[in-house]
Design an enzyme around this catalytic site. Structure first.
Site, short mmCIF file in Angstrom:
data_model
loop_
_atom_site.label_atom_id
_atom_site.label_comp_id
_atom_site.label_asym_id
_atom_site.label_seq_id
_atom_site.Cartn_x
_atom_site.Cartn_y
_atom_site.Cartn_z
N ASP A 173 0.74 -0.94 -0.04
CA ASP A 173 -0.45 0.08 0.22
C ASP A 173 1.07 1.64 -0.06
O ASP A 173 0.62 2.35 -0.66
CB ASP A 173 -0.95 -0.17 1.41
CG ASP A 173 -2.42 0.68 0.90
OD1 ASP A 173 -2.59 1.08 -0.11
OD2 ASP A 173 -2.61 1.01 1.97
N HIS A 256 -4.10 2.74 -6.93
CA HIS A 256 -5.83 2.48 -6.27
C HIS A 256 -7.35 1.70 -6.89
O HIS A 256 -7.68 1.30 -6.60
CB HIS A 256 -6.12 3.17 -4.77
CG HIS A 256 -5.23 3.02 -4.12
ND1 HIS A 256 -3.54 3.07 -3.60
CD2 HIS A 256 -5.73 2.26 -2.80
CE1 HIS A 256 -3.48 3.30 -2.36
NE2 HIS A 256 -4.80 2.33 -2.18
N HIS A 259 -6.78 -1.45 -7.75
CA HIS A 259 -6.61 -2.35 -7.33
C HIS A 259 -8.41 -2.62 -7.10
O HIS A 259 -8.78 -3.76 -7.32
CB HIS A 259 -6.55 -1.67 -5.63
CG HIS A 259 -6.99 -2.21 -4.62
ND1 HIS A 259 -8.86 -1.83 -4.66
CD2 HIS A 259 -7.16 -3.01 -3.80
CE1 HIS A 259 -8.80 -2.61 -2.93
NE2 HIS A 259 -7.53 -3.57 -2.93
N HIS A 273 -4.94 -6.03 0.68
CA HIS A 273 -5.17 -4.67 -0.69
C HIS A 273 -4.28 -4.38 -0.71
O HIS A 273 -3.95 -3.83 -1.86
CB HIS A 273 -6.35 -4.06 0.71
CG HIS A 273 -6.02 -1.94 0.29
ND1 HIS A 273 -7.12 -1.81 -0.43
CD2 HIS A 273 -4.73 -1.43 0.47
CE1 HIS A 273 -6.49 -0.31 -0.51
NE2 HIS A 273 -5.33 0.25 -0.38
ZN LIG Z 1 -4.50 2.12 0.08
#
Ligand SMILES: [Zn+2]
Length: 368
Positions: A173, A256, A259, A273
């Site tokens: 992340d 993101h 993602h 994540h």
């Molecule tokens: Zn994130």
């Protein structure tokens, strides 16, 4: 447009920090009773420490066991419990989903919120937003709040006891933070607070990336040995505070959004994540046409700590073109941060970038 920077009011980190939780809250003028929303293992590990710490600081408290997913139903349950015990503050203790749910409930009830992440698996703890999931585990919506947490307290002894995979996911992340922040700042697009980025936020995002490269591998070894070292302290701060401020005060971009696209594919459900963000970052770098040296530094770091760089490593071996199309469609939905890229992004560009990133990742791994 104005520049806007936001952060939690106070950030406290260190070994056995939980013992100071009550005192830190009292220092900030927070008032009880405290409703502690806790995951199962934090509740087991910390309930005695909470009792002592809250007791010493004059707080009464109750513990609400977290239901496992940050859904609207779970948020409603927390609100009911907080109202029933006349809570003056909500404390979240656990992973990202626990904190997101605690934050959502506190915002609805206009109560202060304290976030105590027990893993450094994402940069959510410091932020003023929650990701709400459907019961099936798909990203449903983002909620943005008026304020960041009143206190973020990180006990590194607790983090060191956690699964190494979660720390690595946090690095995934955090790995995207600098690249997404830079894309947003260069494009002069609005950050999560509706303003331009600041030098402060950009500097912190870059420090985040540097810390990962310098301390990531050593911090992972520390967690495997379940010990706290200076490298782990620095890395936890990077995963939590530097990355949290970096993304929120500079902005997110393609990594993101991809993602979010990946979460629609069933195969990726068992992946975290940060693992999907790491692969999303590789796609972003490909799509932006970044220099080979930049891509190789990211690939080198990712493979050194065990972050995924191929589709197979996020559960999508043999993904069909139709599935990829759905992922790309979700990633390019109108409200997605992928549109912070400095060029128009289409679904076809995204599915091509995913295929290309996978090929680059496979070639890299075959040479190791
Ligand atoms: Zn994130």
């Amino acid at each position: 447009m104005l520049s806007v920077f936001c952060s939690p009011s106070r950030y406290t980190q260190g070994q056995d920090a939980t013992a100071r939780l009550g005192e830190e809250m009292a220092t900030l003028g927070l008032e009880g009773p405290a409703l502690v929303v806790a995951g199962r293992s934090p509740a087991r590990m910390l309930s005695q420490v909470w009792k002592a710490s809250f007791g010493d600081a004059g707080f009464t408290h109750e513990v609400h066991p977290f239901g496992g997913e940050c859904t609207l139903a779970e948020i409603a349950r927390i609100k009911d419990r907080a109202t029933a015990c006349k809570a003056g503050v909500i404390v979240g203790s656990g992973g990202g989903k626990v904190l997101d749910a605690a934050r959502a409930a506190a915002a609805d009830l206009r109560l202060p919120v304290v976030c105590c992440p027990t893993v450094a698996s994402s940069d959510a703890p410091c932020s003023a937003l929650s990701v709400i999931y459907s019961e099936a585990g798909v990203v449903e919506l983002f909620r943005i709040y008026r304020r960041n947490p009143d206190l973020v307290l990180v006990d590194t002894r607790v983090i060191a006891q956690g699964p190494p995979r979660l720390l690595v996911a946090g690095m995934g992340d955090a790995l995207a933070t600098w690249f997404e922040a830079k894309t947003c700042a260069d494009g002069r697009v609005r950050n999560m607070r509706g303003g331009l980025s600041t030098q402060t936020a950009l500097t912190l995002a870059e420090a985040c990336y540097r810390t990962l490269l310098e301390d990531g591998a050593d911090a992972l070894e520390a967690v495997k040995a379940k010990v706290v070292t200076p490298a782990l302290e620095r890395l936890v701060e990077a995963n939590t505070l530097l990355s949290g401020i970096g993304f929120e005060s500079s902005g997110l971009a393609a990594a993101h959004a991809i993602h979010n696209g990946l979460t629609t594919a069933r195969g990726t459900r068992d992946f975290l994540h940060g693992e999907k963000v790491a692969f999303g970052l590789l796609c972003q770098l490909v799509m932006e046409g970044q220099a080979r040296s930049v891509v190789e530094r990211v690939l080198g770091f990712a493979t050194a700590v065990g972050l995924p760089v191929t589709l197979a490593e996020i559960g999508l071996a043999g993904v069909t073109q139709a599935e990829l199309g759905l992922i790309a469609q979700r990633a390019t939905a109108r409200e997605e941060t992928i549109h912070n890229e400095p060029f128009e992004v289409t679904a076809v560009m995204v599915s091509d970038a995913i295929r290309a990133a996978d090929a680059i990742g496979r070639a890299w791994k075959s040479r190791l």
